[in-house]
Design an enzyme around this catalytic site. Structure first.
Site, PDB file in Angstrom:
ATOM      1  N   GLY A 117     -14.304 -11.190   8.046  1.00 23.52           N
ATOM      2  CA  GLY A 117     -15.078 -12.335   7.586  1.00 23.52           C
ATOM      3  C   GLY A 117     -15.959 -11.956   6.411  1.00 23.52           C
TER       4      GLY A 117
ATOM      5  CD  GLU B 277       3.035   8.643  -9.029  1.00 23.49           C
ATOM      6  OE1 GLU B 277       4.225   8.966  -9.088  1.00 23.49           O
ATOM      7  OE2 GLU B 277       2.123   9.447  -8.790  1.00 23.49           O
TER       8      GLU B 277
END
Lengths: 348, 414, 259
Positions: free
Chosen positions: B342, B366
């Site tokens: 939350g 990568e």
């Protein structure tokens, strides 16, 4: 020789009795009745005669004192020689001791000498078929076990500090005191000296923590010194007064001082005291939260404390949902009152 | 087929986990806010031998296998991605390239000090104008007698300002005739050479407690002996480096999923709403279940790639699959972890927002997730085949890896 | 210097421990090297590093205790021995101390035997002193600092933690020492150590191997109690004055054995 079947070892540091020794006397008295016995105090040391009188005042029916100048400093080997000697002669059923660093060694060694069991940290005692059954915590108190030396005698039981109340001393009480000198053998240990402990208690190691939250600055009756004119600084000054009260309670309890994030963010106390999601996670036996509302990220840091006590002006504060005991009130009144009550209880 | 790690690997995992928990976790939030790398991280990883974990002892390493490298990366990134980024560039991209392509002289000169943690290694492939399209790189290396002259700029280089050695890629064939893929070469660049300048880049979304920067070469003179592999082999070398870098990213992202899962389980058990623990709500439970699923799948994928490296099997396809899966899944897991927390998830008081910011980068570097999808489709359709390489990553052989050889491993006596 | 460190394998302190069928159970939580013993291993290694010599780690336990021994080897101990015998089952501290003392006699000549202050499971904290008593060696428990070791003069000087503060003691070697946390952070196992440890051969010594007729235990445990889960019902203390409220709270805390 004394006919009592229960002996209580009076632990002391350089001739000054530890409070736990009187608690041990109380514990012994609870089982003395079912064993139809009185309680004999056993005192070993140098110049410790007065401890015998103190012990009788605290409930012992008699006392045995064994003294030697070489017993001024506690050394387990020498004390165990003396205690084992007394027990071999007097043959009591039970030896009760308080649990301290000294007595753990002493009880351990006497148990080896007499080929019997030793049970430290007992929090409860009961008598079952003429044997003392002790209850003690294991696995960091997550479990309790009952423990008993069914056949070996004497049974050696060490009671945990504050597990038993302290009897009120009655200086009018008198009883026979058997005093004798002893000549301990040579020792391979030499006590060189003593010094005070370093520093305070660390938060993560403390078994008791007293923490303050935003509420510590909330005292309209306090007037800051006139030279502090900035409102924020005045608030911090008030917070320092509040944390001073908390520090005093912590000092009496041998506790560490913690704080909520709100208190740290507001500048009341350094970050190193913060308990919670972003601070330290602690799991003490007792956590006393003063003026802390109990937001979830603070709870994340202390919710696994064994017992939580909350003091807060607001009866709806979320912390009360997690606490075991709560007091709705002004921490400026409650905290000093509690400190006094602790001081009285702990004999400090 | 054994789905179990060895007792030895268990002990390594536990040791690295302890290091991360005790020494990095308590300080990482502060350094992430500062956007600086805590100064003790690299020296401690060096001291503990982590920087040489899977390098043979004879080259100054600790002699463990490629699977252990993956397991270590999973543990490191579960604390913070910046720790794993160190392993990706220092070990995955640079040091393993020396093991695969380096001459004995080059291994002694570069790999040994790197494995011992005496020198830090980086990887210089990406440029300001070149990311996925490696073949289009603009950096040049002009042959001049027995030397090369390096010019160019690399960007988004992890440990740019901390690395002593950078594996630098540049165009050696400056004509326009040949295939650009064949005109690139690889170089072992010492960053203290005249003409090398470097700087840090701040303001990244994530990996903030790390070090990312740029490196610029202005007429940097480099002896030909510093060229890794043959002239024109650079592209193939770079791709093989990525096989190892990606492997560490895949393993690390798996650790990040685990971190999101652990944080979510903890919070779900603490938080109450509507009169009960939120862990009892089915929509929360669904998020947790999906995290478990992606963690287990990601882990199996990277472990398989590690196993193949151990066996000396070409694993470009499997590593690409593991990296693509784990990085996408770690972003999703972190996002759901924030949702479970939350409003608290939106604050840096809890770790999950850092997990989200850290995870996002791995979907880009990568090999972007898009590149990997193209690769996988190519393999599936048969349009992509892996050509034999002149030098392959050596299969793991404990006798070879653990024979003392000439370079005593490790700096500590314990 | 010839040093022995005595360790135990215990459940992880984070484990949820309960009682099932009258026995303690910790589910599938891992078993670890007793955290206090890690400090003892660390101190043993420091003394060896300062004065040379050898550290042997021993443990009274079942087969699984080899893991704890391996952890100690990985930290840097030179050799490990497992003490195992049917007569050691249901051991109380009398039996455990007899077995450990027998092992130490077999490993003699020794300079030091180190222990952690207690084990996190049974938590009696008496074994070290009992071993010392059996061997006739000085007992130095609760050591927070080793001030000096003199291998030639055969003495050790330590600082012990008492409730009342610190005590400085000098004792003749060989001695038994048990350590507390203040002694210094235990090192991580090194990678080299981990490799050596996983390959290590750990011999087992039975009671017969040590020439020991194990004593029978003096203590039995008739019942195990899992303290009831404290309900989250908060007991509110209210009174007419802060002083009364305080007194009431303290009394309740004493009754609940919280203090």
């Amino acid at each position: 020789m004394m006919a009592d079947r229960i002996f209580v070892y009076i632990d002391h540091h350089l001739g000054e009795a530890v409070v736990a020794s009187w608690e041990a006397l109380y514990a012994a008295s609870t089982i003395a009745a079912s064993m139809s016995s009185g309680v004999t105090a056993l005192v070993v040391g140098d110049g410790v005669r007065s401890l015998a009188e103190e012990a009788i005042a605290h409930g012992a029916s008699a006392a045995v004192v064994r003294e030697s100048p070489s017993l001024k400093d506690f050394r387990p080997e020498l004390y165990a020689d003396v205690v084992s000697g007394v027990l071999k002669e007097s043959r009591p059923e039970v030896l009760v001791l308080p649990t301290t660093g000294r007595t753990r060694e002493l009880g351990a060694m006497v148990a080896v000498d007499l080929d019997t069991g030793v049970t430290p940290d007992a929090i409860a005692l009961e008598v079952e078929e003429s044997a003392v059954v002790a209850t003690r915590p294991i696995y960091a108190g997550k479990l309790l076990t009952k423990e008993v030396s069914r056949t070996r005698r004497p049974q050696i039981v060490m009671v945990r500090s504050r597990a038993f109340p302290r009897p009120t001393p009655d200086t009018a009480r008198k009883g026979p005191v058997d005093v004798a000198a002893v000549t301990p053998g040579a020792s391979a240990t030499e006590v060189l000296g003593y010094r005070a402990s370093d520093g305070g208690v660390s938060l993560t190691d403390a078994s008791v923590i007293v923490s303050g939250g935003r509420g510590v600055s909330n005292n309209g009756r306090l007037t800051p010194p006139p030279e502090i004119t900035d409102e924020k600084q005045q608030e911090i000054w008030r917070a320092h007064q509040g944390f001073e009260l908390i520090r005093q309670m912590a000092s009496v309890l041998g506790a560490a001082v913690g704080a909520s994030r709100a208190a740290v963010d507001a500048g009341y106390i350094p970050y190193s005291n913060q308990v919670g999601q972003t601070g330290k996670v602690v799991a003490p036996d007792l956590y006393i939260a003063c003026g802390i509302s109990g937001a979830i990220q603070h709870l994340a840091g202390m919710r696994t404390s064994k017992t939580i006590v909350a003091i807060n002006k607001d009866p709806e504060a979320p912390i009360f949902k997690l606490a075991r005991f709560g007091i709705v009130g002004d921490l400026y009144e409650i905290v000093p009152a509690l400190t006094e009550a602790f001081r009285t209880q702990l004999g400090k | 087929m054994e789905f179990r790690i060895s007792d030895e690997q268990e002990m390594v995992v536990r040791m690295v986990r302890d290091f991360g928990q005790k020494e990095v976790l308590p300080i990482i939030r502060e350094w992430d806010r500062r956007q600086e790398m805590a100064p003790q991280i690299l020296p401690r990883m060096a001291e503990l031998g982590i920087l040489g974990i899977c390098v043979p002892e004879r080259y100054g390493g600790q002699g463990f296998d490629y699977l252990t490298l993956g397991l270590v990366c999973e543990e490191l990134e579960a604390v913070d991605s910046t720790l794993r980024v160190v392993m990706s560039v220092h070990m995955g991209l640079n040091s393993l390239a020396l093991l695969q392509w380096g001459t004995e002289t080059q291994r002694q000169a570069f790999l040994v000090p790197q494995a011992r943690g005496e020198k830090i290694a980086g990887f210089g492939l990406t440029e300001p104008g070149v990311g996925s399209d490696v073949a289009a790189m603009a950096s040049t290396a002009r042959r001049q007698g027995e030397d090369y002259l390096l010019n160019g700029e690399k960007m988004w280089i992890s440990l740019a300002t901390k690395a002593h050695h950078i594996l630098w890629f540049a165009r050696t064939d400056l004509g326009s005739a040949g295939d650009p893929h064949d005109g690139i070469s690889a170089f072992l660049l010492e960053t203290d050479r005249p003409g090398v300048t470097r700087g840090d880049i701040h303001g990244k979304l994530g990996v903030r407690a790390g070090s990312t920067g740029w490196v610029h070469c202005q007429d940097v003179r480099l002896p030909a002996a510093n060229r890794l592999g043959e002239e024109g082999e650079g592209f193939r070398i770079a791709m093989s480096c990525l096989d190892n870098g990606r492997y560490t990213v895949a393993a690390g992202a798996t650790g990040l999923i685990r971190a999101s899962l652990d944080a979510s389980l903890r919070y779900a058990n603490e938080r109450r709403a509507f009169g009960r623990s939120i862990s009892g709500f089915q929509l929360i439970q669904q998020k947790l279940a999906v995290m478990v699923q992606s963690y287990e799948a990601a882990r199996l994928l990277y472990l398989r790639a590690g196993w193949m490296k151990n066996a000396g099997l070409r694993n470009t396809r499997e590593t690409s699959l593991a990296k693509w899966y784990a990085t996408d899944a770690s972003f999703a897991a972190a996002s759901e972890a924030i949702q479970i927390h939350g409003a608290y998830g939106y604050s840096d008081e809890y770790d999950v927002e850092r997990y989200l910011r850290n995870s996002r980068g791995a979907m880009i570097y990568e090999g972007t997730s898009e590149i990997h999808q193209l690769m996988q489709a190519g393999y599936a359709l048969g349009t992509r085949k892996d050509a034999q390489l002149r030098c392959e990553l050596p299969a793991y052989d404990p006798t070879y890896w653990r024979a003392p050889g000439s370079a005593p491993a490790g700096r500590r006596t314990t | 210097m010839n040093i022995v460190v005595c360790v135990k394998q215990t459940p992880d302190t984070a484990a949820t421990v309960t009682v099932e069928n009258g026995k303690v159970t910790w589910g599938d939580a891992p078993l670890v090297l007793n955290p206090w013993d890690e400090f003892a291993v660390e101190q043993s290694l420091r003394i060896k590093e300062a004065h040379g010599g050898k550290v042997t780690v021993i443990s009274l336990g079942l087969e699984g205790a080899r893991e704890a021994l391996k952890q100690a080897l990985a930290m840097g101990c030179d050799e490990a021995i497992l003490l195992q015998d049917p007569s050691f089952a249901a051991a109380d501290t009398l039996v455990a101390s007899a077995a450990l003392a027998a092992a130490l006699r077999k490993l003699d000549p020794l300079d030091l035997a180190l222990f952690g202050r207690t084990s996190v499971d049974s938590d009696t904290g008496v074994t070290a002193a009992q071993v010392a008593r059996r061997l006739g060696w000085p007992s130095l428990t609760l050591v927070a600092a080793v001030v000096a070791v003199d291998p030639q003069g055969r003495t050790i000087e330590v600082e012990r933690m008492l409730e009342e503060g610190r005590q400085q003691v000098r004792a003749q070697l060989p001695a038994v020492v048990s350590v507390v946390k203040e002694i210094g952070e235990p090192r991580y196992p090194s990678f080299m150590g981990i490799r050596k440890a996983s390959k290590a051969e750990i011999p087992t010594w039975s009671a017969a191997d040590m020439g020991l007729q194990a004593p029978s235990p003096a203590v039995t445990w008739p019942a195990l109690i899992a303290p009831p889960r404290v309900n989250t019902h908060c007991e509110m203390i209210s009174a007419d004055s802060p002083g009364e409220a305080a007194a009431q709270l303290v009394q309740r805390l004493m009754e609940e054995k919280v203090l």
